[in-house]
Design a protein around this motif. Structure first.
Motif, PDB file in Angstrom:
ATOM      1  N   TYR A 393     -31.247  79.481 -20.000  1.00 53.74           N
ATOM      2  CA  TYR A 393     -30.431  80.382 -20.436  1.00 53.74           C
ATOM      3  C   TYR A 393     -30.209  81.603 -22.219  1.00 53.74           C
ATOM      4  CZ  TYR A 393     -28.720  76.984 -17.613  1.00 53.74           C
ATOM      5  OH  TYR A 393     -28.631  75.956 -16.415  1.00 53.74           O
ATOM      6  N   ALA A 394     -31.936  81.352 -22.364  1.00 52.43           N
ATOM      7  CA  ALA A 394     -31.815  82.199 -23.568  1.00 52.43           C
ATOM      8  C   ALA A 394     -32.092  83.889 -23.091  1.00 52.43           C
ATOM      9  CB  ALA A 394     -32.511  81.990 -23.741  1.00 52.43           C
ATOM     10  N   LEU A 395     -33.021  84.001 -22.464  1.00 56.11           N
ATOM     11  CA  LEU A 395     -32.707  85.846 -22.306  1.00 56.11           C
ATOM     12  C   LEU A 395     -31.455  86.437 -22.019  1.00 56.11           C
ATOM     13  CD1 LEU A 395     -36.936  85.917 -20.902  1.00 56.11           C
ATOM     14  CD2 LEU A 395     -36.033  85.583 -23.128  1.00 56.11           C
ATOM     15  N   LYS A 396     -30.630  86.045 -20.971  1.00 56.66           N
ATOM     16  CA  LYS A 396     -29.800  87.113 -20.128  1.00 56.66           C
ATOM     17  C   LYS A 396     -29.076  87.435 -21.613  1.00 56.66           C
ATOM     18  CE  LYS A 396     -26.473  82.628 -21.103  1.00 56.66           C
ATOM     19  NZ  LYS A 396     -25.321  82.407 -19.584  1.00 56.66           N
ATOM     20  N   SER A 397     -29.009  86.641 -22.680  1.00 55.54           N
ATOM     21  CA  SER A 397     -28.115  87.217 -24.220  1.00 55.54           C
ATOM     22  C   SER A 397     -28.667  88.144 -24.411  1.00 55.54           C
ATOM     23  CB  SER A 397     -28.123  85.830 -25.127  1.00 55.54           C
ATOM     24  OG  SER A 397     -29.762  85.732 -25.452  1.00 55.54           O
ATOM     25  N   LEU A 398     -29.972  88.865 -24.238  1.00 52.41           N
ATOM     26  CA  LEU A 398     -30.224  89.874 -25.321  1.00 52.41           C
ATOM     27  C   LEU A 398     -30.959  91.408 -24.104  1.00 52.41           C
ATOM     28  CD1 LEU A 398     -33.349  88.201 -26.669  1.00 52.41           C
ATOM     29  CD2 LEU A 398     -31.405  88.964 -27.427  1.00 52.41           C
ATOM     30  N   ILE A 399     -29.957  90.727 -22.552  1.00 51.10           N
ATOM     31  CA  ILE A 399     -29.797  91.562 -21.680  1.00 51.10           C
ATOM     32  C   ILE A 399     -29.308  93.208 -22.073  1.00 51.10           C
ATOM     33  CG2 ILE A 399     -29.188  92.906 -19.278  1.00 51.10           C
ATOM     34  CD1 ILE A 399     -29.837  89.827 -18.508  1.00 51.10           C
ATOM     35  N   GLY A 400     -27.808  93.054 -23.660  1.00 48.40           N
ATOM     36  CA  GLY A 400     -27.459  94.284 -23.794  1.00 48.40           C
ATOM     37  C   GLY A 400     -28.268  94.716 -24.741  1.00 48.40           C
ATOM     38  N   GLN A 401     -28.744  93.970 -25.780  1.00 52.56           N
ATOM     39  CA  GLN A 401     -29.942  94.257 -26.639  1.00 52.56           C
ATOM     40  C   GLN A 401     -31.158  94.976 -25.624  1.00 52.56           C
ATOM     41  OE1 GLN A 401     -28.352  91.213 -27.753  1.00 52.56           O
ATOM     42  NE2 GLN A 401     -26.127  93.045 -27.724  1.00 52.56           N
ATOM     43  N   PRO A 402     -31.908  95.902 -25.190  1.00 55.16           N
ATOM     44  CA  PRO A 402     -32.274  95.910 -24.127  1.00 55.16           C
ATOM     45  C   PRO A 402     -33.873  95.932 -25.546  1.00 55.16           C
ATOM     46  CG  PRO A 402     -31.367  97.918 -24.254  1.00 55.16           C
ATOM     47  CD  PRO A 402     -30.805  96.438 -24.758  1.00 55.16           C
ATOM     48  N   ASN A 403     -34.084  96.780 -26.856  1.00 53.02           N
ATOM     49  CA  ASN A 403     -35.279  96.863 -27.712  1.00 53.02           C
ATOM     50  C   ASN A 403     -35.372  95.168 -28.440  1.00 53.02           C
ATOM     51  OD1 ASN A 403     -32.398  96.430 -29.002  1.00 53.02           O
ATOM     52  ND2 ASN A 403     -32.741  97.414 -30.386  1.00 53.02           N
ATOM     53  N   GLN A 404     -33.884  94.561 -28.415  1.00 47.62           N
ATOM     54  CA  GLN A 404     -34.811  92.865 -28.663  1.00 47.62           C
ATOM     55  C   GLN A 404     -35.013  92.556 -27.579  1.00 47.62           C
ATOM     56  OE1 GLN A 404     -32.026  90.344 -30.983  1.00 47.62           O
ATOM     57  NE2 GLN A 404     -30.718  92.227 -31.306  1.00 47.62           N
ATOM     58  N   LEU A 405     -35.084  92.760 -26.739  1.00 48.94           N
ATOM     59  CA  LEU A 405     -35.706  92.054 -25.654  1.00 48.94           C
ATOM     60  C   LEU A 405     -36.966  92.219 -25.168  1.00 48.94           C
ATOM     61  CD1 LEU A 405     -35.512  90.121 -22.827  1.00 48.94           C
ATOM     62  CD2 LEU A 405     -34.425  91.618 -21.789  1.00 48.94           C
ATOM     63  N   ASP A 406     -37.148  93.749 -25.406  1.00 45.27           N
ATOM     64  CA  ASP A 406     -38.938  94.249 -25.827  1.00 45.27           C
ATOM     65  C   ASP A 406     -39.686  93.570 -26.310  1.00 45.27           C
ATOM     66  OD1 ASP A 406     -37.857  95.635 -23.208  1.00 45.27           O
ATOM     67  OD2 ASP A 406     -38.113  97.630 -24.642  1.00 45.27           O
ATOM     68  N   HIS A 407     -38.587  93.645 -27.684  1.00 48.53           N
ATOM     69  CA  HIS A 407     -39.887  92.559 -29.084  1.00 48.53           C
ATOM     70  C   HIS A 407     -40.285  91.994 -28.307  1.00 48.53           C
ATOM     71  CE1 HIS A 407     -41.614  92.936 -32.996  1.00 48.53           C
ATOM     72  NE2 HIS A 407     -40.700  91.722 -32.832  1.00 48.53           N
ATOM     73  N   LEU A 408     -39.134  91.162 -27.916  1.00 50.68           N
ATOM     74  CA  LEU A 408     -40.059  89.606 -27.890  1.00 50.68           C
ATOM     75  C   LEU A 408     -40.650  89.253 -26.789  1.00 50.68           C
ATOM     76  CD1 LEU A 408     -38.326  86.745 -28.021  1.00 50.68           C
ATOM     77  CD2 LEU A 408     -36.868  86.880 -26.356  1.00 50.68           C
ATOM     78  N   MET A 409     -40.925  89.807 -25.378  1.00 45.87           N
ATOM     79  CA  MET A 409     -42.180  89.763 -24.650  1.00 45.87           C
ATOM     80  C   MET A 409     -42.772  90.249 -25.057  1.00 45.87           C
ATOM     81  SD  MET A 409     -39.875  88.952 -22.707  1.00 45.87           S
ATOM     82  CE  MET A 409     -41.400  88.496 -21.710  1.00 45.87           C
ATOM     83  N   GLN A 410     -42.554  91.486 -26.560  1.00 46.04           N
ATOM     84  CA  GLN A 410     -44.115  92.056 -26.864  1.00 46.04           C
ATOM     85  C   GLN A 410     -45.028  90.896 -27.343  1.00 46.04           C
ATOM     86  OE1 GLN A 410     -45.860  94.361 -26.188  1.00 46.04           O
ATOM     87  NE2 GLN A 410     -44.504  95.695 -25.152  1.00 46.04           N
ATOM     88  N   PHE A 411     -43.126  89.937 -28.592  1.00 48.65           N
ATOM     89  CA  PHE A 411     -44.193  89.347 -29.468  1.00 48.65           C
ATOM     90  C   PHE A 411     -44.700  87.806 -28.483  1.00 48.65           C
ATOM     91  CE2 PHE A 411     -42.714  84.662 -31.267  1.00 48.65           C
ATOM     92  CZ  PHE A 411     -43.762  84.260 -32.179  1.00 48.65           C
ATOM     93  N   PHE A 412     -44.223  87.434 -27.488  1.00 52.93           N
ATOM     94  CA  PHE A 412     -45.436  86.113 -26.866  1.00 52.93           C
ATOM     95  C   PHE A 412     -46.023  87.508 -26.233  1.00 52.93           C
ATOM     96  CE2 PHE A 412     -40.558  85.355 -24.655  1.00 52.93           C
ATOM     97  CZ  PHE A 412     -40.279  84.522 -25.802  1.00 52.93           C
ATOM     98  N   PHE A 501     -40.539  91.549 -16.141  1.00 55.38           N
ATOM     99  CA  PHE A 501     -41.987  90.713 -16.723  1.00 55.38           C
ATOM    100  C   PHE A 501     -42.579  91.675 -16.067  1.00 55.38           C
ATOM    101  CE2 PHE A 501     -39.627  86.159 -16.688  1.00 55.38           C
ATOM    102  CZ  PHE A 501     -38.862  86.727 -17.826  1.00 55.38           C
ATOM    103  N   ALA A 502     -42.916  91.940 -14.989  1.00 53.26           N
ATOM    104  CA  ALA A 502     -44.207  92.721 -14.934  1.00 53.26           C
ATOM    105  C   ALA A 502     -44.527  93.576 -15.537  1.00 53.26           C
ATOM    106  CB  ALA A 502     -43.609  93.578 -12.761  1.00 53.26           C
ATOM    107  N   GLN A 503     -43.279  94.631 -15.884  1.00 53.36           N
ATOM    108  CA  GLN A 503     -43.991  95.454 -16.704  1.00 53.36           C
ATOM    109  C   GLN A 503     -44.440  95.279 -18.355  1.00 53.36           C
ATOM    110  OE1 GLN A 503     -42.695  98.400 -16.312  1.00 53.36           O
ATOM    111  NE2 GLN A 503     -42.163  97.428 -14.268  1.00 53.36           N
ATOM    112  N   PHE A 504     -45.147  93.733 -18.387  1.00 54.40           N
ATOM    113  CA  PHE A 504     -44.888  92.766 -19.623  1.00 54.40           C
ATOM    114  C   PHE A 504     -46.469  92.499 -19.042  1.00 54.40           C
ATOM    115  CE2 PHE A 504     -40.937  93.860 -20.768  1.00 54.40           C
ATOM    116  CZ  PHE A 504     -41.181  94.982 -22.074  1.00 54.40           C
ATOM    117  N   GLY A 505     -46.760  92.374 -17.793  1.00 53.52           N
ATOM    118  CA  GLY A 505     -48.300  91.739 -17.735  1.00 53.52           C
ATOM    119  C   GLY A 505     -48.288  90.812 -17.301  1.00 53.52           C
ATOM    120  N   MET A 506     -47.012  89.593 -16.831  1.00 52.18           N
ATOM    121  CA  MET A 506     -46.303  88.404 -16.516  1.00 52.18           C
ATOM    122  C   MET A 506     -46.781  88.277 -15.467  1.00 52.18           C
ATOM    123  SD  MET A 506     -43.829  87.702 -19.051  1.00 52.18           S
ATOM    124  CE  MET A 506     -43.509  85.911 -18.779  1.00 52.18           C
TER     125      MET A 506
END
Length: 562
Positions: A393-412, A501-506
């Motif tokens: 239940y962690a990623l849903k809290s970032l849906i309202g901050q797409p820039n943070q969600l994008d950065h997190l996926m790039q970090f992963f 997730f497909a946008q990040f190669g997952m």
């Protein structure tokens, strides 16, 4: 452990997403309905894992219990006719099909409601005859009948007078008096939500007055659901009309994620009594254990550690199944943006537990202001350790901050974990159309309240009331009453996450037979476990209550970079 041993800023502006120009996180985008390739699997699929019998069986959606809204039924009593008069006075403007154009949301909202009433948004579960015999209707089934009644009221071409001359439409054959009253109450709530969506606030208040008279926070599950949704609708009206009430504002400062980190009787009762809290923990940690079976140094990054109970499950599994490959270190790094003291307390409890079962253990905390500052240097990554990501239940809290969600996926992607386990709410609570969001939320929480009522019936009623008024009630209030940045809860379904997730190669990985076995093994421990239903959506495990999806468990990895 017997089984384990075996085995708005940003988001509302996302119009251009992926290749199709889809605002994927608005959740108004829904993939075409299709039968699950894995079939429904209340228990049969998982029991076959134990018995190794015939291949998995396909099951149809739960549509056996249909109700004909036109059948001649029981005579209506005077108070029922009075209620019908009151309701029809409030919805007569949408009875005439010519008036639908005045309120563009009405048609699409009714289509969505019809999907629910006809069972098209349920898991592919076929109920047994024992389930259907002599049992009273569930809260969600009451809502389905009320939805069918509301659709009939909104789409028939007869005038109000002819409706009153046919009072039999108030009830359905075979319903008890209590169920009939519950259907009427739910229909009134739907009518009030339609009025709020059309900004007809005076008419909505009249309907909500009826809801308040007939509902309460200590009544039956339908009455309790209506109570909290009525409260949320009033709050929305007050906000939109500039008459924000002071009552209930304290809920805005209540942090559910922080609250669940602190051990207390309510959290303990939830974990012990409600299946949804244990099933994903066992199945998810099983996936991690399998992917790291030959790893001597394991590093887990937990994005929102909460109380850490899932890691005690993993530790027990590692302690009992690593004879051939002794564990040198289990390291957990908890990522937090607030409540460091609570995270430290969780870490101390995990350290004590690890000592009792002789697990070499290390616990680290990475505190950040937001996800934009995450970088590899913060995590003490070692080349000789295997890395996994755990997101509950962690990623849903970032849906309202797409820039943070994008950065997190790039970090992963940069740290390249061998597996990411994700547990998320399986519901669309992020539609930009209010009435759509209301309908989705109503059916989801109806099933959840029904679950709490069944699973907590032997507990103190005060604990149940805390669960519903604070933990569930806060979700209802935020989804229904808030907009823009104030609306923090923006759940989306697994098909939306899959596209993102497909946008990040997952890519999604299969749930192993052992993980599915764990889900079934755990559910059998609960007295109401037979009402907890499973299904597969591609490679994700959907966990529901009596056919209504509640959450999803999925596992992911990154495709090799070229």
């Amino acid at each position: 452990m017997e089984g384990m041993n075996k085995g708005e800023c940003g988001v509302d502006d996302w119009e251009e997403f992926g290749n199709g120009g889809i605002d994927c996180f608005s959740s108004d985008y829904v993939l075409p309905h299709k039968e699950s390739s894995g079939g429904g699997c209340r228990f049969s699929k998982f029991e076959q894992l134990e018995q190794q019998k015939e291949p998995f069986l396909d099951h149809r959606s739960f549509e056996d219990r249909k109700f004909n809204v036109l059948d001649p039924l029981l005579p209506a009593c005077p108070n029922q006719i009075a209620m019908l008069r009151e309701i029809q006075e409030e919805i007569e403007d949408i009875v005439d099909p010519k008036k639908h154009n005045e309120h563009p949301f009405s048609s699409s909202s009714l289509d969505l409601l019809k999907d629910y009433t006809e069972g098209r948004r349920r898991l592919n579960i076929e109920p047994s005859k024992a389930d259907l015999a002599g049992k009273k209707l569930s809260t969600e089934e009451i809502m389905r009948i009320a939805g069918a009644k509301f659709i009939q009221s909104c789409t028939r071409k007869a005038d109000v007078g002819s409706m009153l001359n046919n009072p039999f439409d108030l009830c359905f054959s075979g319903l008890s008096d209590e169920e009939t009253k519950n259907v009427e109450l739910a229909e009134t709530l739907l009518a009030s939500a339609e009025k709020v969506g059309n900004q007809q606030y005076d008419r909505a208040r009249k309907l909500l007055n009826q809801c308040d008279l007939l509902s309460s926070n200590n009544g039956n599950p339908v009455q309790r659901v209506v109570h909290y949704f009525s409260e949320a609708l009033r709050k929305r009206i007050d906000r939109e009309t500039g008459r924000e009430a002071s009552q209930g504002l304290e809920s805005e400062v209540f942090d559910v994620d922080e609250a669940v980190m602190i051990p207390n009787p309510t959290i303990q009762a939830c974990h012990e009594g409600i299946p949804f809290y244990q099933v994903p923990h066992f199945a998810g940690t099983q996936a991690i254990a399998e992917n790291m079976a030959e790893t001597k140094r394991i590093h887990l990054i937990d994005l929102k550690i909460r109380n850490g109970l899932q890691w005690t499950v993993l530790m027990q599994a590692l302690a009992s199944s690593r004879n051939e490959c002794p564990l040198e270190l289990l390291k957990i790094t908890a990522v937090g943006t607030n409540s460091k003291k609570h995270i430290e307390d969780t870490g101390n409890r995990l350290k004590s537990f690890a000592q009792t079962i002789n697990i070499p253990f290390s616990f680290k905390i990475v505190m950040v202001s937001d996800m934009l500052v995450l970088k590899e240097d913060l995590f003490e990554l070692d080349a000789d350790e295997e890395l996994a990501i755990y997101s509950e239940y962690a990623l849903k809290s970032l849906i309202g901050q797409p820039n943070q969600l994008d950065h997190l996926m790039q970090f992963f992607r940069s740290i390249n974990p061998c597996i990411m386990v994700m547990i998320e709410v399986e519901a669309n609570h992020n539609s930009r159309v209010f009435v759509h969001r209301f309908i989705e939320t109503l059916f989801y929480f109806s099933a959840y309240f029904d679950c709490v009522d069944a699973c907590m019936e032997h507990n103190d009623s005060d604990i149940r009331m805390v669960i519903e008024s604070i933990y569930l009630g806060e979700g209802i209030r935020n989804i229904v009453a808030s907009e823009g940045e104030e609306r923090k809860i923006r759940n989306v379904k697994i098909d939306v996450w899959r596209k993102f997730f497909a946008q990040f190669g997952m890519v999604e990985t299969d749930q192993s037979e052992a993980s599915l076995y764990q889900a079934n093994f755990v559910i059998k421990k609960f007295a109401s476990g037979s009402s907890c239903t499973f299904d597969m959506d591609e490679k994700s495990l959907l966990i529901g209550w009596k056919g209504t999806p509640i959450l999803s468990l999925s596992t992911w990895k990154f495709m090799p970079q070229e």
